[in-house]
Design a protein around this motif. Structure first.
Motif, mmCIF file in Angstrom:
data_model
loop_
_atom_site.group_PDB
_atom_site.id
_atom_site.type_symbol
_atom_site.label_atom_id
_atom_site.label_comp_id
_atom_site.label_asym_id
_atom_site.label_seq_id
_atom_site.Cartn_x
_atom_site.Cartn_y
_atom_site.Cartn_z
ATOM 1 N N VAL A 137 5.142 3.160 -25.019
ATOM 2 C CA VAL A 137 4.532 3.967 -23.963
ATOM 3 C C VAL A 137 3.487 3.159 -23.203
ATOM 4 O O VAL A 137 3.366 3.266 -21.977
ATOM 5 N N LEU A 138 2.741 2.325 -23.921
ATOM 6 C CA LEU A 138 1.745 1.482 -23.252
ATOM 7 C C LEU A 138 2.412 0.581 -22.216
ATOM 8 O O LEU A 138 1.925 0.452 -21.089
ATOM 9 N N LYS A 139 3.531 -0.036 -22.574
ATOM 10 C CA LYS A 139 4.221 -0.923 -21.636
ATOM 11 C C LYS A 139 4.826 -0.132 -20.473
ATOM 12 O O LYS A 139 4.838 -0.608 -19.330
ATOM 13 N N VAL A 140 5.320 1.067 -20.774
ATOM 14 C CA VAL A 140 5.894 1.913 -19.716
ATOM 15 C C VAL A 140 4.841 2.231 -18.657
ATOM 16 O O VAL A 140 5.071 2.092 -17.451
ATOM 17 N N ILE A 141 3.668 2.666 -19.119
ATOM 18 C CA ILE A 141 2.604 3.048 -18.186
ATOM 19 C C ILE A 141 2.006 1.832 -17.496
ATOM 20 O O ILE A 141 1.589 1.897 -16.326
ATOM 21 N N SER A 142 1.958 0.702 -18.193
ATOM 22 C CA SER A 142 1.330 -0.511 -17.641
ATOM 23 C C SER A 142 2.229 -1.257 -16.673
ATOM 24 O O SER A 142 1.738 -2.125 -15.925
ATOM 25 N N GLU A 143 3.516 -0.964 -16.664
ATOM 26 C CA GLU A 143 4.441 -1.720 -15.820
ATOM 27 C C GLU A 143 4.031 -1.742 -14.345
ATOM 28 O O GLU A 143 4.122 -2.794 -13.690
ATOM 29 N N PRO A 144 3.570 -0.616 -13.756
ATOM 30 C CA PRO A 144 3.128 -0.688 -12.352
ATOM 31 C C PRO A 144 1.970 -1.667 -12.137
ATOM 32 O O PRO A 144 1.884 -2.306 -11.075
ATOM 33 N N TRP A 145 1.094 -1.804 -13.111
ATOM 34 C CA TRP A 145 -0.029 -2.744 -12.970
ATOM 35 C C TRP A 145 0.456 -4.188 -13.061
ATOM 36 O O TRP A 145 -0.163 -5.086 -12.499
ATOM 37 N N GLN A 156 7.725 15.965 -23.506
ATOM 38 C CA GLN A 156 6.717 14.912 -23.685
ATOM 39 C C GLN A 156 7.107 13.660 -22.915
ATOM 40 O O GLN A 156 6.255 12.982 -22.330
ATOM 41 N N ARG A 157 8.395 13.340 -22.884
ATOM 42 C CA ARG A 157 8.837 12.178 -22.114
ATOM 43 C C ARG A 157 8.556 12.366 -20.623
ATOM 44 O O ARG A 157 8.180 11.418 -19.930
ATOM 45 N N GLN A 158 8.750 13.601 -20.151
ATOM 46 C CA GLN A 158 8.462 13.830 -18.733
ATOM 47 C C GLN A 158 6.972 13.705 -18.456
ATOM 48 O O GLN A 158 6.558 13.256 -17.380
ATOM 49 N N ARG A 159 6.130 14.059 -19.426
ATOM 50 C CA ARG A 159 4.686 13.866 -19.276
ATOM 51 C C ARG A 159 4.349 12.369 -19.187
ATOM 52 O O ARG A 159 3.475 11.960 -18.420
ATOM 53 N N ILE A 160 5.060 11.559 -19.983
ATOM 54 C CA ILE A 160 4.855 10.114 -19.921
ATOM 55 C C ILE A 160 5.267 9.592 -18.543
ATOM 56 O O ILE A 160 4.591 8.734 -17.956
ATOM 57 N N ALA A 161 6.388 10.112 -18.009
ATOM 58 C CA ALA A 161 6.827 9.706 -16.677
ATOM 59 C C ALA A 161 5.790 10.080 -15.619
ATOM 60 O O ALA A 161 5.563 9.326 -14.660
ATOM 61 N N ILE A 162 5.144 11.228 -15.787
ATOM 62 C CA ILE A 162 4.095 11.645 -14.857
ATOM 63 C C ILE A 162 2.894 10.700 -14.969
ATOM 64 O O ILE A 162 2.313 10.288 -13.956
ATOM 65 N N ALA A 163 2.533 10.348 -16.201
ATOM 66 C CA ALA A 163 1.412 9.414 -16.400
ATOM 67 C C ALA A 163 1.708 8.079 -15.717
ATOM 68 O O ALA A 163 0.826 7.483 -15.076
ATOM 69 N N ARG A 164 2.949 7.598 -15.831
ATOM 70 C CA ARG A 164 3.314 6.345 -15.170
ATOM 71 C C ARG A 164 3.204 6.478 -13.658
ATOM 72 O O ARG A 164 2.740 5.569 -12.962
ATOM 73 N N ALA A 165 3.638 7.637 -13.127
ATOM 74 C CA ALA A 165 3.570 7.849 -11.679
ATOM 75 C C ALA A 165 2.128 7.876 -11.186
ATOM 76 O O ALA A 165 1.853 7.529 -10.032
ATOM 77 N N LEU A 166 1.184 8.270 -12.062
ATOM 78 C CA LEU A 166 -0.225 8.357 -11.673
ATOM 79 C C LEU A 166 -0.953 7.021 -11.798
ATOM 80 O O LEU A 166 -2.098 6.904 -11.352
ATOM 81 N N ALA A 167 -0.302 6.030 -12.395
ATOM 82 C CA ALA A 167 -0.981 4.769 -12.720
ATOM 83 C C ALA A 167 -1.558 4.078 -11.489
ATOM 84 O O ALA A 167 -2.608 3.426 -11.567
ATOM 85 N N LEU A 168 -0.892 4.204 -10.340
ATOM 86 C CA LEU A 168 -1.361 3.538 -9.125
ATOM 87 C C LEU A 168 -2.167 4.473 -8.224
ATOM 88 O O LEU A 168 -2.417 4.144 -7.063
ATOM 89 N N GLY A 189 0.813 -1.213 0.000
ATOM 90 C CA GLY A 189 0.000 0.000 0.000
ATOM 91 C C GLY A 189 0.843 1.259 0.000
ATOM 92 O O GLY A 189 0.510 2.239 -0.668
ATOM 93 N N PHE A 190 1.966 1.224 0.730
ATOM 94 C CA PHE A 190 2.872 2.376 0.738
ATOM 95 C C PHE A 190 3.436 2.635 -0.649
ATOM 96 O O PHE A 190 3.477 3.773 -1.122
ATOM 97 N N HIS A 191 3.887 1.572 -1.320
ATOM 98 C CA HIS A 191 4.497 1.757 -2.643
ATOM 99 C C HIS A 191 3.464 2.221 -3.677
ATOM 100 O O HIS A 191 3.834 2.872 -4.658
ATOM 101 N N ARG A 192 2.207 1.887 -3.459
ATOM 102 C CA ARG A 192 1.171 2.441 -4.335
ATOM 103 C C ARG A 192 0.943 3.915 -4.019
ATOM 104 O O ARG A 192 0.678 4.709 -4.913
ATOM 105 N N GLY A 193 1.033 4.239 -2.738
ATOM 106 C CA GLY A 193 0.688 5.592 -2.321
ATOM 107 C C GLY A 193 1.770 6.617 -2.531
ATOM 108 O O GLY A 193 1.488 7.825 -2.558
ATOM 109 N N VAL A 194 3.032 6.189 -2.679
ATOM 110 C CA VAL A 194 4.155 7.117 -2.838
ATOM 111 C C VAL A 194 4.913 6.738 -4.107
ATOM 112 O O VAL A 194 5.514 5.668 -4.193
ATOM 113 N N GLN A 195 4.874 7.620 -5.098
ATOM 114 C CA GLN A 195 5.533 7.390 -6.381
ATOM 115 C C GLN A 195 6.592 8.468 -6.634
ATOM 116 O O GLN A 195 6.704 9.427 -5.862
ATOM 117 N N ALA A 196 7.359 8.306 -7.702
ATOM 118 C CA ALA A 196 8.473 9.226 -7.974
ATOM 119 C C ALA A 196 8.512 9.630 -9.432
ATOM 120 O O ALA A 196 8.131 8.866 -10.321
#
Length: 545
Positions: free
Chosen positions: A371-379, A420-432, A349-356
């Motif tokens: 990009v799909l795999k990058v964002i989906s990796e947390p799932w 744009q890459r940093q936006r993708i990184a933000i999207a990945r951080a929001l995945a959880l 739960g902590f690792h879901r709640g705190v991202q970087a």
């Protein structure tokens, strides 16, 4: 009275590079002159053609494949038609260059003293005289204990010291023109101020001309007398620095100079429950104390800004918050629970709640993953969050949230710009769907307008999703505009903390005042005043008991 003849003339320069769909025009019909002893700044975002123009002047473009048209003249003589031997004789002796990243332009296997003397010896100076000149130069640019450090290698110096070594090499033969390509971009504000002071003093002593290439308007305001504004390979405006900054004519220049404070500034939260609490946290590496006794609380919806120079302990503190390094002392609590005493389910739960979100979007995204795999990796790691058949749809929603589209899901990181890459990184951080995002220098590598877009996005997501941020940066202007609460760190200690606007308006710590005074602003008059104030602060610090 006749005007002096130009020292350097760039005459209708165009540079094209082969591209899959034809030719890419990196520079188009650029004409620039620099007078003897003049300081000229060329400003613009990445891709504007600034560095390509400088590299063309220095003969650093491979042609072919590059196609170079136009001419560059030094004291009336064409560098393009000049015999190679004559042109090589100019490099270092009459024209020199300082690059952005000194670590990649210093040879790692030779001592810095040898590298400085090499410049002198190539141009015929005797070894004994070259050694004497190298020690004189390294001492002049502020390298301490020169005789001993002549034998040290580049990796044994800090970033600011390496840049000073590069400047010493460039000044070895007292050139008439120094081209500085983003020489302070990666430096802390205090080190940046020292480098700009050094360049200013060297100009005064030697009478050299300076071509400063930068995307930092504050740097241009601090160092230049005249400015050229480039966009997409073309010059859109040029003129005296005071005139361009006070009354810009071109819309792009006005856009660069627009203060986006209201876009950055977040709505100040009221009293909210604590999300993250740090209680006397210390981080040690063996006997070295990187962080000492840090106590601070992050509340729901709050932005905590952490500022300080390299080595202040900012990133070490972030690594402890993210559970990448266990604190040597103190504890960190997430919703009241010590994060290093959690059970397996609570830790998940902590690792879901705190991202970087990290500094460099080029290295934080796997180049072999779409990009799909990058964002989906947390799932993939947290399988109970979202069924696989919903991954694409949710990833598309996240991209839409950060200003990209579903069609971008099947692309690779290399197909996007840095912003744009940093936006993708933000999207990945929001995945959880986290509660806290730790941003470690997340926008420091971005151009001003892209930085503004990302900061505005982060502020908007904070409002919409109730996020809290730990925002680490060495850009004080940015922290002042973005953060609610600020922590000022120096050599592992918190020297000051409080409401951001109060800390910046009425700093109590001398170090905070030095940081603020060292941070350049895009206003020539105010910057001159700040430079004077900074020198007074440094004098006060040096004479204090």
């Amino acid at each position: 009275m006749h005007e002096p003849k130009p020292l350097l003339e760039i005459d209708r320069l165009s540079v094209d590079f082969p591209a899959p769909d034809g030719l890419f025009s990196a520079v188009r019909d650029v004409s620039i002159t620099i007078a003897p002893s003049e300081a000229l700044a060329i400003i613009g975002e990445s891709g504007s053609g600034k560095s390509v123009t400088a590299n063309a002047v220095m003969g650093l473009l491979d042609a072919p494949p590059a196609r170079v048209h136009g001419d560059v003249r030094f004291e009336g003589r064409s560098l393009f038609s000049m015999p190679d031997r004559q042109r090589r004789d100019l490099w270092g002796r009459r024209i020199a260059m300082v690059f952005q990243d000194p670590l990649t332009h210093l040879n790692p296997v030779y001592p810095v003293g040898w590298q400085v003397t090499e410049v002198c010896r190539i141009h015929g100076m005797a070894r004994t005289e070259a050694d004497r000149r190298a020690m004189e130069l390294l001492d002049r640019v502020g390298i301490p204990d020169v005789r001993r450090r002549m034998g040290d290698f580049p990796h044994e110096f800090s970033g600011g010291q390496r840049q000073r070594v590069m400047i010493a090499m460039a000044m070895a033969l007292s050139p008439d023109l120094l081209i500085a390509d983003e020489p302070t971009t990666a430096l802390d504000v205090t080190v940046q101020a020292q480098i700009l002071d050094l360049l200013r003093d060297l100009r005064t002593e030697s009478g050299m001309a300076l071509m400063m290439i930068t995307h930092d308007l504050g740097v241009a305001a601090d160092i230049a007398e005249r400015v050229v504004v480039m966009r997409r390979g073309e010059i859109v405006e040029e003129g005296a620095l005071d005139r361009v900054f006070a009354a810009p004519v071109h819309p792009y220049t006005r856009q660069l100079l627009t203060d986006r404070s209201e876009e950055y500034r977040s709505a100040r939260p009221g009293v909210a429950p604590a999300v993250l609490e740090l209680d006397r946290v210390g981080v040690h590496y063996g006997t070295f104390e990187a962080v000492r006794d840090v106590t601070v609380t992050l509340r729901k919806g709050e932005i905590l800004g952490i500022v300080g120079e390299s080595g202040s302990g900012k990133s070490s503190l972030a690594s402890a918050i993210l559970k990448l390094r266990r604190p040597s002392s103190g504890n960190i609590r997430f919703h009241g629970r010590d994060i290093y005493a959690l059970g397996r389910e609570e830790e998940t739960g902590f690792h879901r709640g705190v991202q970087a979100i990290f500094q460099d979007p080029f290295s934080s995204l796997n180049p072999r993953m779409t990009v799909l795999k990058v964002i989906s990796e947390p799932w993939l790691l947290h399988r109970d969050v979202l069924p696989r058949d919903r991954w694409r749809g949710r990833a598309a929603e996240l991209l839409d949230m950060v200003g990209l589209t579903e069609s971008d899901l099947d692309k690779y990181p290399a197909e996007f710009s840095g912003g744009q890459r940093q936006r993708i990184a933000i999207a990945r951080a929001l995945a959880l769907e986290p509660e806290v995002i730790v941003c470690d220098e997340a926008v420091s590598a971005l151009d001003m307008t892209v930085q503004a877009q990302v900061i505005t996005l982060l502020a908007d997501l904070r409002t919409r999703l109730g996020l809290s941020y730990v925002f680490i940066a060495h850009d004080l202007t940015l922290i002042r505009k973005f953060a609610d609460h600020v922590l000022v760190m120096k050599a592992g200690d918190v020297v000051e903390q409080g409401v951001a606007e109060e800390v910046f308006s009425r700093p109590s710590a001398l170090y905070t005042r030095q940081l603020i005074a060292s941070s350049p602003v895009p206003d020539p008059r105010r910057q001159a005043e700040r430079r004077t104030a900074r020198r007074r602060t440094l004098v006060h610090a040096s004479t204090a008991p």
